[in-house]
Design a protein around this motif. Structure first.
Motif, mmCIF file in Angstrom:
data_model
loop_
_atom_site.group_PDB
_atom_site.id
_atom_site.type_symbol
_atom_site.label_atom_id
_atom_site.label_comp_id
_atom_site.label_asym_id
_atom_site.label_seq_id
_atom_site.Cartn_x
_atom_site.Cartn_y
_atom_site.Cartn_z
ATOM 1 N N TYR A 36 0.827 -1.204 0.000
ATOM 2 C CA TYR A 36 0.000 0.000 0.000
ATOM 3 C C TYR A 36 0.860 1.253 0.000
ATOM 4 O O TYR A 36 1.964 1.264 0.521
ATOM 5 C CB TYR A 36 -0.914 0.006 1.241
ATOM 6 N N GLY A 37 0.299 2.302 -0.593
ATOM 7 C CA GLY A 37 0.945 3.610 -0.543
ATOM 8 C C GLY A 37 0.038 4.555 0.213
ATOM 9 O O GLY A 37 0.064 4.635 1.426
ATOM 10 N N ARG A 39 -3.225 4.496 0.697
ATOM 11 C CA ARG A 39 -4.327 3.840 1.422
ATOM 12 C C ARG A 39 -5.660 4.531 1.202
ATOM 13 O O ARG A 39 -6.623 4.299 1.925
ATOM 14 C CB ARG A 39 -4.042 3.768 2.937
ATOM 15 N N GLU A 40 -5.731 5.405 0.265
ATOM 16 C CA GLU A 40 -6.963 6.167 0.042
ATOM 17 C C GLU A 40 -7.447 6.102 -1.392
ATOM 18 O O GLU A 40 -8.176 6.978 -1.856
ATOM 19 C CB GLU A 40 -6.733 7.629 0.428
ATOM 20 N N GLY A 41 -6.963 5.122 -2.129
ATOM 21 C CA GLY A 41 -7.489 4.956 -3.477
ATOM 22 C C GLY A 41 -6.983 5.956 -4.494
ATOM 23 O O GLY A 41 -7.653 6.200 -5.495
ATOM 24 N N GLU A 42 -5.807 6.532 -4.260
ATOM 25 C CA GLU A 42 -5.331 7.542 -5.199
ATOM 26 C C GLU A 42 -4.079 7.175 -5.971
ATOM 27 O O GLU A 42 -3.875 7.641 -7.086
ATOM 28 C CB GLU A 42 -5.056 8.852 -4.446
ATOM 29 N N GLY A 44 -2.576 3.951 -6.635
ATOM 30 C CA GLY A 44 -2.472 2.743 -7.453
ATOM 31 C C GLY A 44 -1.437 1.733 -6.977
ATOM 32 O O GLY A 44 -1.236 0.704 -7.612
ATOM 33 N N THR A 45 -0.779 1.993 -5.857
ATOM 34 C CA THR A 45 0.235 1.057 -5.351
ATOM 35 C C THR A 45 -0.363 -0.316 -5.044
ATOM 36 O O THR A 45 0.271 -1.350 -5.234
ATOM 37 C CB THR A 45 0.864 1.608 -4.048
ATOM 38 N N CYS A 46 -1.606 -0.318 -4.573
ATOM 39 C CA CYS A 46 -2.195 -1.555 -4.062
ATOM 40 C C CYS A 46 -2.921 -2.367 -5.122
ATOM 41 O O CYS A 46 -3.747 -3.222 -4.795
ATOM 42 C CB CYS A 46 -3.150 -1.231 -2.922
ATOM 43 N N LEU A 79 -8.239 -2.141 -6.669
ATOM 44 C CA LEU A 79 -7.444 -1.517 -5.627
ATOM 45 C C LEU A 79 -7.788 -2.177 -4.294
ATOM 46 O O LEU A 79 -8.935 -2.127 -3.844
ATOM 47 C CB LEU A 79 -7.748 -0.020 -5.540
ATOM 48 N N CYS A 81 -7.109 -1.325 -1.383
ATOM 49 C CA CYS A 81 -7.488 -0.430 -0.288
ATOM 50 C C CYS A 81 -8.933 0.031 -0.443
ATOM 51 O O CYS A 81 -9.472 0.692 0.439
ATOM 52 C CB CYS A 81 -6.542 0.767 -0.198
HETATM 53 S S1 FES Z 1 -2.870 2.317 -1.521
HETATM 54 FE FE1 FES Z 1 -2.967 4.010 -2.889
HETATM 55 S S2 FES Z 1 -4.577 3.350 -4.164
HETATM 56 FE FE2 FES Z 1 -4.617 1.828 -2.657
#
Ligand code: FES
Ligand code: FE2
Ligand code: FE2
Lengths: 95, 434
Positions: A36-37, A39-42, A44-46, A79, A81
């Motif tokens: 995760y990066g 954690r708010e859906g922005e 794309g890491t997850c 995603l 998160c």
């Molecule tokens: S952790 Fe950044 S989009 Fe899911």
């Protein structure tokens, strides 16, 4: 309460979860390699590959769809998160 | 009024600011020299600064600007640009990478050339949105991928999507008619020399490799994909975003990158999966655990297991080993409520390589608390590794029964590596407190 089976194939573990659980709530606790990066859906890491049970996940929001598209995600990607497991069986692995 | 005292000139030799340079027919370098920079992105040193390379390509029906410079060099950049093109001539702005060292002058450039059509990779879009803020919607922006082109009349720019040759957004741009490749961070280096060309500047080989080691090495798998796209091209010149323009034997730099990403002695392990077990032991208990785990894992003949006492080696060669391993297990005692320093030294150095998806495991003996094992697991997760087996902690010296638990732990790690783990099922309530 309705439950679902959520399997993380990279660590060969299935967790019985209440319907509505997000993947992010479980994956780190069991050592899956999903990362995760924001954690708010922005960011794309997850991005996570849905190996099975795509239909048992919550519908992606407009923002999630945009982030997936910007990140060239495939149509089996979500995603972690954001998406919730609504029931049945879902199998995932790090994207 | 007396004249202000003259500011003394710096006493060391430094490159003088330099003007634009035509590097090929219709292609002009309009970048900036930054000879005083010593630290780049915090993690990187440079002994003689760097350059931010920007280029202008003039076609019969349009002018393209390829990347810009760091913000503080905006005025200098615009001055150079103005000597080769009018703002109203600029039809195209290509942003190969959105990091600030290449996009610092973008907002100012767009203010002067608002009609310039921006071309970025799809992943570049989210960073561009953040960079342009409220103005984002007022510009013409197109996302491009491998094979897409933009025409400047008698000149054509073709894009290659090469993500993670630094950030997720990176791409390369190929000037078809002149076999010239704009690579931004890829094949660049932090080396500042006003002579600009690789056959004119000082010896930058060290800088080229150091840059690779710190910027590209963690993304080796993506460098591989990028080279796969680039190698088939005819290339007469490589124009990177930092350091010398590679006009003499450019292909050699690509070959050198290929060498740097190739596994060493790959046939040594063949199809076997590799598991490296590292340990530090204070009283021999963690060492005993390590040996038993090794025994258990080594029962699988499709897994090659190696055991190392961390106190007997240096970090650098271990990093090379780890880079090519499939699984890693770290054994550490808990001392003063922490894993031991030797373990942290190695774990903190792993940012230089790609550890994503490797199998990780942790174990250790303890006297009182034993939290080191969990700390190491958390670090491994931070390194994007999967940690399928909960760490094994044993109080004081292991008994015969506990040694068997260690062997079993080793067997399970090997099973995960070999792709035949026992499937397990738990209830979410079992995760409470984790
Ligand atoms: S952790 Fe950044 S989009 Fe899911
Ligand atoms: Fe960069
Ligand atoms: Fe850069």
């Amino acid at each position: 309460m309705a439950t679902a089976k959520l399997t993380f194939t990279d660590v060969a573990l299935t967790v019985n979860v209440p319907a509505g659980t997000r993947i992010i709530e479980i994956s780190e606790k069991i050592g899956s390699g999903i990362t995760y990066g924001c954690r708010e859906g922005e960011c794309g890491t997850c991005i996570t590959r849905i190996v099975e049970g795509q239909e048992n996940l919550s519908e992606p929001s407009a923002l999630e769809l945009r982030v997936l598209k910007d990140n060239l995600a495939g149509h089996n990607d979500r995603l972690a998160c954001q998406c919730q497991v609504l029931g049945g069986t879902v199998k995932v692995r790090p994207g | 009024m007396p004249a202000a005292p003259a500011i003394p000139a710096p006493d060391r030799a430094r490159p003088a600011p330099r003007g634009p340079e035509q590097i090929a027919d219709r292609v002009t370098w309009i970048g900036a020299l930054d000879p005083d920079l010593r630290n780049f992105d915090v993690i990187l040193k440079t002994a003689n600064g760097t350059t931010y390379n920007s280029y202008v390509v003039r076609g019969s029906q349009g002018v393209a600007v390829i990347d810009t410079v760091k913000q503080e060099f905006t005025a200098e950049f615009l001055a150079k640009l103005e000597t080769v093109a009018r703002y109203d001539e600029i039809t195209t702005l290509v942003l190969n990478h959105l990091e600030p060292d290449h996009t610092g002058a973008v907002p100012e450039l767009l203010r002067r050339a608002p009609h310039a059509h921006i071309h970025v990779s799809p992943r570049g879009l989210q960073v561009l949105r953040a960079l342009l803020k409220d103005d984002f919607d007022s510009y013409r922006i197109t996302t491009v991928q491998t094979g897409d082109t933009v025409s400047l009349g008698d000149r054509t720019l073709r894009f290659l999507t090469t993500p993670y040759v630094h950030w997720p957004d990176t791409q390369c741009t190929y000037l078809e008619e002149q076999n010239l490749l704009f690579t931004c961070d890829l094949l660049g280096c932090h080396y500042c020399d006003a002579r600009l060309y690789n056959d004119k500047v000082g010896d930058f080989r060290f800088s080229f490799e150091y840059y690779f080691d710190h910027i590209m090495r963690p993304f080796k798998r993506y460098v591989t994909e990028a080279l796969d796209l680039i190698e088939p091209l005819r290339i007469d010149m490589i124009a990177p975003g930092h350091g010398p323009v590679l006009r003499a034997h450019p292909r050699e730099y690509i070959t050198h990158y290929r060498r740097l990403i190739t596994k060493r002695l790959a046939s040594e392990t063949g199809a076997e999966k590799t598991l490296l077990i590292f340990y530090v032991s204070a009283y021999g208990a963690t060492a005993q655990m390590a040996e038993a785990i090794t025994e258990g894992a080594a029962e699988s003949d499709d897994v090659r297991v190696s055991l190392f006492d961390l106190q007997g080696g240096d970090v650098t060669p271990f990093i090379d080993l780890i880079e090519e391993a499939d699984g890693l297990a770290f054994g550490t005692p808990t001392i003063n409520g922490d894993a031991v320093r030797t373990v942290w030294d190695l774990l903190s150095s792993l940012v230089d390589i790609d550890t994503k998806g490797k199998l990780g495991a942790s174990f250790g003996s303890y006297g009182w608390t034993g939290e080191a094992v969990g700390m190491v697991e958390a670090r491994m997760q931070g390194l994007k590794m999967r940690v399928p087996e909960k760490g094994l902690r044993i109080k004081m010296h292991p008994t015969a029964e506990e040694l068997e638990q260690c062997r079993d732990f080793g067997r399970r790690l090997a099973a995960h590596l070999a792709g035949r783990p026992a499937e397990r099922e738990i209830d979410m309530s079992a995760l409470l407190g984790r």
